[in-house]
Design a protein around this motif. Structure first.
Motif, mmCIF file in Angstrom:
data_model
loop_
_atom_site.group_PDB
_atom_site.id
_atom_site.type_symbol
_atom_site.label_atom_id
_atom_site.label_comp_id
_atom_site.label_asym_id
_atom_site.label_seq_id
_atom_site.Cartn_x
_atom_site.Cartn_y
_atom_site.Cartn_z
ATOM 1 N N VAL A 84 0.838 -1.196 0.000
ATOM 2 C CA VAL A 84 0.000 0.000 0.000
ATOM 3 C C VAL A 84 0.874 1.247 0.000
ATOM 4 O O VAL A 84 2.070 1.188 0.301
ATOM 5 C CB VAL A 84 -0.945 0.043 1.228
ATOM 6 N N ALA A 85 0.244 2.358 -0.312
ATOM 7 C CA ALA A 85 0.874 3.669 -0.176
ATOM 8 C C ALA A 85 -0.183 4.630 0.338
ATOM 9 O O ALA A 85 -1.371 4.481 0.042
ATOM 10 C CB ALA A 85 1.447 4.152 -1.506
ATOM 11 N N LEU A 86 0.261 5.588 1.149
ATOM 12 C CA LEU A 86 -0.635 6.621 1.665
ATOM 13 C C LEU A 86 0.014 7.978 1.451
ATOM 14 O O LEU A 86 1.236 8.109 1.574
ATOM 15 C CB LEU A 86 -0.852 6.465 3.169
ATOM 16 N N SER A 87 -0.798 8.959 1.186
ATOM 17 C CA SER A 87 -0.347 10.338 1.127
ATOM 18 C C SER A 87 -1.213 11.122 2.104
ATOM 19 O O SER A 87 -2.436 11.082 2.016
ATOM 20 C CB SER A 87 -0.506 10.895 -0.290
ATOM 21 N N ILE A 88 -0.560 11.791 3.054
ATOM 22 C CA ILE A 88 -1.271 12.560 4.078
ATOM 23 C C ILE A 88 -0.891 14.016 3.896
ATOM 24 O O ILE A 88 0.281 14.384 4.018
ATOM 25 C CB ILE A 88 -0.893 12.089 5.496
ATOM 26 N N MET A 89 -1.870 14.861 3.609
ATOM 27 C CA MET A 89 -1.639 16.280 3.388
ATOM 28 C C MET A 89 -2.014 17.058 4.648
ATOM 29 O O MET A 89 -3.055 16.802 5.253
ATOM 30 C CB MET A 89 -2.482 16.759 2.206
ATOM 31 N N ASP A 90 -1.158 17.987 5.027
ATOM 32 C CA ASP A 90 -1.414 18.829 6.192
ATOM 33 C C ASP A 90 -2.601 19.742 5.885
ATOM 34 O O ASP A 90 -2.547 20.524 4.932
ATOM 35 C CB ASP A 90 -0.166 19.655 6.507
ATOM 36 N N PRO A 91 -3.688 19.655 6.671
ATOM 37 C CA PRO A 91 -4.849 20.510 6.396
ATOM 38 C C PRO A 91 -4.555 22.000 6.602
ATOM 39 O O PRO A 91 -5.273 22.845 6.073
ATOM 40 C CB PRO A 91 -5.910 20.011 7.385
ATOM 41 N N TYR A 145 0.885 22.255 1.033
ATOM 42 C CA TYR A 145 2.175 21.984 0.403
ATOM 43 C C TYR A 145 3.056 21.102 1.284
ATOM 44 O O TYR A 145 4.123 20.661 0.862
ATOM 45 C CB TYR A 145 2.895 23.289 0.063
ATOM 46 N N ARG A 146 2.595 20.853 2.507
ATOM 47 C CA ARG A 146 3.315 19.985 3.444
ATOM 48 C C ARG A 146 2.591 18.640 3.493
ATOM 49 O O ARG A 146 1.378 18.584 3.719
ATOM 50 C CB ARG A 146 3.331 20.616 4.833
ATOM 51 N N TYR A 147 3.337 17.570 3.252
ATOM 52 C CA TYR A 147 2.711 16.254 3.196
ATOM 53 C C TYR A 147 3.685 15.176 3.636
ATOM 54 O O TYR A 147 4.893 15.396 3.756
ATOM 55 C CB TYR A 147 2.208 15.939 1.779
ATOM 56 N N LEU A 148 3.123 13.992 3.841
ATOM 57 C CA LEU A 148 3.899 12.802 4.135
ATOM 58 C C LEU A 148 3.379 11.675 3.261
ATOM 59 O O LEU A 148 2.177 11.413 3.234
ATOM 60 C CB LEU A 148 3.752 12.411 5.615
ATOM 61 N N GLU A 149 4.270 11.046 2.530
ATOM 62 C CA GLU A 149 3.928 9.846 1.773
ATOM 63 C C GLU A 149 4.530 8.669 2.517
ATOM 64 O O GLU A 149 5.680 8.737 2.967
ATOM 65 C CB GLU A 149 4.501 9.897 0.359
ATOM 66 N N VAL A 150 3.740 7.615 2.684
ATOM 67 C CA VAL A 150 4.196 6.405 3.359
ATOM 68 C C VAL A 150 3.955 5.226 2.419
ATOM 69 O O VAL A 150 2.841 5.049 1.922
ATOM 70 C CB VAL A 150 3.426 6.154 4.682
ATOM 71 N N ARG A 151 4.997 4.442 2.195
ATOM 72 C CA ARG A 151 4.850 3.183 1.465
ATOM 73 C C ARG A 151 5.149 2.049 2.428
ATOM 74 O O ARG A 151 6.068 2.165 3.245
ATOM 75 C CB ARG A 151 5.812 3.119 0.281
ATOM 76 N N GLY A 152 4.351 0.998 2.351
ATOM 77 C CA GLY A 152 4.575 -0.110 3.259
ATOM 78 C C GLY A 152 3.729 -1.314 2.911
ATOM 79 O O GLY A 152 3.184 -1.415 1.813
ATOM 80 N N ARG A 153 3.618 -2.196 3.902
ATOM 81 C CA ARG A 153 2.878 -3.445 3.740
ATOM 82 C C ARG A 153 1.959 -3.666 4.940
ATOM 83 O O ARG A 153 2.302 -3.298 6.050
ATOM 84 C CB ARG A 153 3.830 -4.633 3.655
ATOM 85 N N VAL A 154 0.851 -4.284 4.670
ATOM 86 C CA VAL A 154 -0.057 -4.670 5.751
ATOM 87 C C VAL A 154 0.650 -5.720 6.600
ATOM 88 O O VAL A 154 1.092 -6.750 6.098
ATOM 89 C CB VAL A 154 -1.377 -5.233 5.193
ATOM 90 N N ALA A 155 0.768 -5.432 7.893
ATOM 91 C CA ALA A 155 1.367 -6.374 8.832
ATOM 92 C C ALA A 155 0.298 -7.200 9.531
ATOM 93 O O ALA A 155 0.543 -8.337 9.925
ATOM 94 C CB ALA A 155 2.200 -5.623 9.875
ATOM 95 N N GLU A 156 -0.895 -6.605 9.678
ATOM 96 C CA GLU A 156 -1.971 -7.313 10.380
ATOM 97 C C GLU A 156 -3.325 -6.772 9.961
ATOM 98 O O GLU A 156 -3.490 -5.562 9.752
ATOM 99 C CB GLU A 156 -1.805 -7.156 11.893
#
Length: 133
Positions: free
Chosen positions: A65-72, A76-87
């Motif tokens: 999966v990948a997620l993009s979280i934008m600061d409300p 212009y400030r954000y965090l992208e997270v790439r990873g895998r379902v662990a549980e």
């Protein structure tokens, strides 16, 4: 213990009413993106959904999966997270969706539960992040 991947500079995004866009993979490999409420427990990124929704089916079949979280407060400030379902678990999922309703809606109980609906809590192991201050 997993290596710390979420930067301290962006931990506040998990405390704000910041929506994440969750990308999963369809059976044919096409990406599917859904806005979701998001949480972080210090190790895992937490996503809550109803069983049998498309994202639930996709994550059961392919844990990437990948997620993009934008600061409300600053888009212009954000965090992208790439990873895998662990549980994937039902345990604590109802309690978690109520906590998310409190955070995002100011309500003590999740207001859109349907009769017979099972909530599912996903724990995603972050593997890589990209961020913009």
């Amino acid at each position: 213990m997993a290596q710390k991947v979420i930067p301290d500079s962006h931990l506040d995004l998990f405390q704000k009413k910041a929506f994440a866009n969750l990308a999963t993979l369809m059976p044919d490999g096409q990406p599917q993106v859904t806005p979701v409420w998001v949480d972080y427990d210090g190790r895992y990124v937490l996503i809550n959904t109803a069983a049998n929704r498309q994202k639930d089916k996709n994550m059961q079949r392919d844990p990437r999966v990948a997620l993009s979280i934008m600061d409300p407060d600053n888009p212009y400030r954000y965090l992208e997270v790439r990873g895998r379902v662990a549980e994937r678990t039902l345990d604590g999922a109802d309690r978690h969706i109520d906590a998310m309703a409190k955070k995002y809606l100011g309500k003590d109980k999740y207001p859109w539960s349907q009769p017979g609906e099972a909530r599912v809590l996903y724990k995603i192991e972050p593997e890589h992040t990209t961020s913009m201050k």
